[in-house]
Design a protein around this motif. Structure first.
Motif, PDB file in Angstrom:
ATOM      1  N   ALA B  91       1.211  -1.291  -0.294  1.00 39.78           N
ATOM      2  CA  ALA B  91      -0.160   0.145   0.177  1.00 39.78           C
ATOM      3  C   ALA B  91       0.776   1.183   0.019  1.00 39.78           C
ATOM      4  O   ALA B  91       0.181   2.283  -0.447  1.00 39.78           O
ATOM      5  N   ALA B  92       1.796   1.332   0.966  1.00 35.25           N
ATOM      6  CA  ALA B  92       2.890   2.580   0.645  1.00 35.25           C
ATOM      7  C   ALA B  92       3.340   2.462  -0.472  1.00 35.25           C
ATOM      8  O   ALA B  92       4.741   3.716  -0.512  1.00 35.25           O
ATOM      9  N   GLY B  93       3.773   1.524  -1.289  1.00 33.31           N
ATOM     10  CA  GLY B  93       4.204   1.649  -2.504  1.00 33.31           C
ATOM     11  C   GLY B  93       5.662   0.692  -2.712  1.00 33.31           C
ATOM     12  O   GLY B  93       6.400   1.076  -3.560  1.00 33.31           O
ATOM     13  N   VAL B  94       6.032   0.290  -1.546  1.00 34.44           N
ATOM     14  CA  VAL B  94       7.435  -0.622  -1.863  1.00 34.44           C
ATOM     15  C   VAL B  94       7.987  -1.477  -3.273  1.00 34.44           C
ATOM     16  O   VAL B  94       6.845  -1.682  -4.109  1.00 34.44           O
ATOM     17  N   HIS B  95       8.912  -1.708  -4.075  1.00 35.50           N
ATOM     18  CA  HIS B  95       9.459  -2.021  -5.105  1.00 35.50           C
ATOM     19  C   HIS B  95       9.415  -3.551  -4.472  1.00 35.50           C
ATOM     20  O   HIS B  95       9.642  -3.939  -5.792  1.00 35.50           O
ATOM     21  N   LYS B  96       9.703  -3.770  -3.593  1.00 36.30           N
ATOM     22  CA  LYS B  96      10.134  -5.303  -3.351  1.00 36.30           C
ATOM     23  C   LYS B  96      10.057  -5.279  -1.945  1.00 36.30           C
ATOM     24  O   LYS B  96       9.963  -4.442  -1.150  1.00 36.30           O
ATOM     25  N   LEU B  97       9.594  -6.523  -2.003  1.00 38.83           N
ATOM     26  CA  LEU B  97       9.155  -7.185  -0.766  1.00 38.83           C
ATOM     27  C   LEU B  97      10.518  -8.319  -0.205  1.00 38.83           C
ATOM     28  O   LEU B  97      10.567  -9.035  -0.756  1.00 38.83           O
ATOM     29  N   THR B  98      11.183  -7.789   1.268  1.00 35.81           N
ATOM     30  CA  THR B  98      11.905  -9.276   1.816  1.00 35.81           C
ATOM     31  C   THR B  98      11.605  -9.799   3.124  1.00 35.81           C
ATOM     32  O   THR B  98      10.924  -9.118   3.827  1.00 35.81           O
ATOM     33  N   LEU B  99      11.396 -11.238   2.792  1.00 34.14           N
ATOM     34  CA  LEU B  99      10.884 -11.950   4.267  1.00 34.14           C
ATOM     35  C   LEU B  99      12.182 -12.621   5.162  1.00 34.14           C
ATOM     36  O   LEU B  99      12.892 -13.079   4.772  1.00 34.14           O
TER      37      LEU B  99
END
Lengths: 305, 305
Positions: B91-99
């Protein structure tokens, strides 16, 4: 006792002490050397035979040598800048001599007030003396500023190799490369040691790395990768460039031993006893900073891995 | 602008800030991220989407993301522990997620109170969400404690590789390996990344090394040697294990960039501007120690070599 996979030469009592201001009492130096030998180090550079007025820290070097040679199984090495120093070192009973030869002409003039050519001539005299009075004592050279010089910048690789060959031609048993200024990088280390080993064969010597910009262990790994099996290092990273706070000079023996042992490369050194050898160092030099990440972090759970 | 030889992902604003006590004001975080991007870093992990009551440092993460995505050419990454975090991050607009997925079962239970299997199930949910609402956003996993765990000791290599494969099967785009505890050694790094790359091909991800025992750069070199071209690091070595004085946690970005650039491996980063990016970090976290040998020693004479 089997031969370790790599040979670690401890240079703290020479290279380390040479760059600290406080003079370490002789008894403390001896106790420190005892602890280093007890940890399993089989070669220690215990001091320099230089005029006491130039380097008061080394005024007791003959006494330190006479103690160190009583330790069983230890190769006692000393630095000598010239024939006069070599005479005194051999008279004290050292097992091995090391001479500093600068790869950079500018550093050579600044450090020993001699050109590189004049230093090679000096080498010949030391070798002649050794042949005469102590033929069993190896003479080793560490080529300082081999990876770059703070005075002249880059040092051409061809000049480094040519100088190494000139040292061997002068009768030296082993020539290593020193990153005196902390300018080496792993690619350069692989290139230069590959060339050195191709040119000198069995006479190619140790990697003497500094940790000025944090690359000390990476450079040792790079040297190991191309076949180098002898490394100089200093307990607590003593020595080198104390001008940069936190920037230890020499590669820290504790971290180097940790790296190799963790890789399954035997060093012959007991890392617990090695860390314990920091106590006499700190007792003899109160207030002097010592470095080393492994002693601070401790050994990992499950060690030895 | 040509593509650099290696890709450096700056994790300071997330991994670093997560382990400092003082909360950095939002404006300082943004100024710091601006300076990092200006130095040429093309990927920054800017924060974690975790409940603010658990980690007050990250309460402003959405605002930081909304600023960071305005910087041209920058990939803005955020850590999310679960689907709920991923929703907020997207929702905030990140380009990439990391877990974060722990290779050690003990660490997984301690860190996220889930088994490894439960975390893989969580991954599937995050991937499903991503496919639904933001199909262009890559999901990456860093396998923490991949080289050893302070809780359980050794982590079997077969388990690490099997878990990496399970993550890819869950739909993850990239799986890297993290030395969360500073237990990795170069031989192990080469073995594990060689296996990871053989199993995962293009989906084998970054080396995330810590410098707990001084081996951070040697381990990055080892990873590079077996083909790894993506590295995580932290400006000033912020983060990691602040329990050990002087023992920086993450590999220091400045030293990593220095190593690669000195080797002739391009990073796309201007080291002078990178060192300048320490100023907003220190301004925003007064009194917090920052590490790094290259900034302390300065660049060598004649740089770039």
């Amino acid at each position: 006792m089997s031969t370790p996979d790599v040979h670690i030469s401890e240079v703290g009592p020479r290279d380390g002490l040479q760059s600290v201001k406080a003079t370490m009492p002789t008894a403390d130096k001896c106790r420190w050397i005892d602890a280093l030998a007890a940890a399993g180090l089989r070669e220690i550079e215990v001091g320099s035979f230089v005029p006491a007025r130039l380097l008061p820290q080394m005024a007791d070097v003959a006494e330190v040598v006479r103690h160190a040679v009583t330790l069983p199984g230890l190769t006692v090495m000393a630095l000598v800048p010239n024939r006069r120093g070599a005479e005194a070192a051999l008279a004290a009973g050292v097992h091995k001599l090391t001479l500093p030869v600068s790869a950079s002409e500018a550093h050579s003039l600044a450090n020993v007030r001699k050109t590189r050519e004049q230093m090679v001539a000096e080498l010949r005299e030391v070798v002649a003396l050794r042949n005469e009075v102590a033929p069993g004592v190896p003479v080793e050279v560490g080529l300082s500023t081999a990876f770059g010089c703070t005075l002249q910048g880059l040092v051409p690789e061809d000049e480094v190799i040519a100088l190494a060959v000139a040292c061997v031609d002068a009768g030296v048993d082993e020539v290593g490369l020193s990153d005196t200024t902390g300018m080496a990088n792993p690619a350069q280390v692989r290139r230069l040691f590959t060339r050195l080993r191709a040119e000198l064969g069995e006479r190619a010597g140790a990697a003497h790395m500094h940790n000025t910009r944090g690359l000390g262990l990476a450079n040792c790994l790079a040297a190991y990768d191309v076949g180098v099996r002898a490394f100089d290092s200093s307990l607590g990273g003593l020595g080198g460039c104390p001008y940069a706070p936190g920037a230890s000079g020499n590669v820290v023996t504790e971290d180097l031993v940790f790296m190799f042992e963790a890789m399954g490369v035997s060093t012959g050194v007991d890392i617990g006893q090695l860390i314990a050898a920091r106590e006499p160092l700190q007792a003899g030099l109160p207030g002097e900073p010592v470095y080393g990440m492994t002693p601070e972090a401790g050994l990992p759970k499950g060690w030895p891995l």
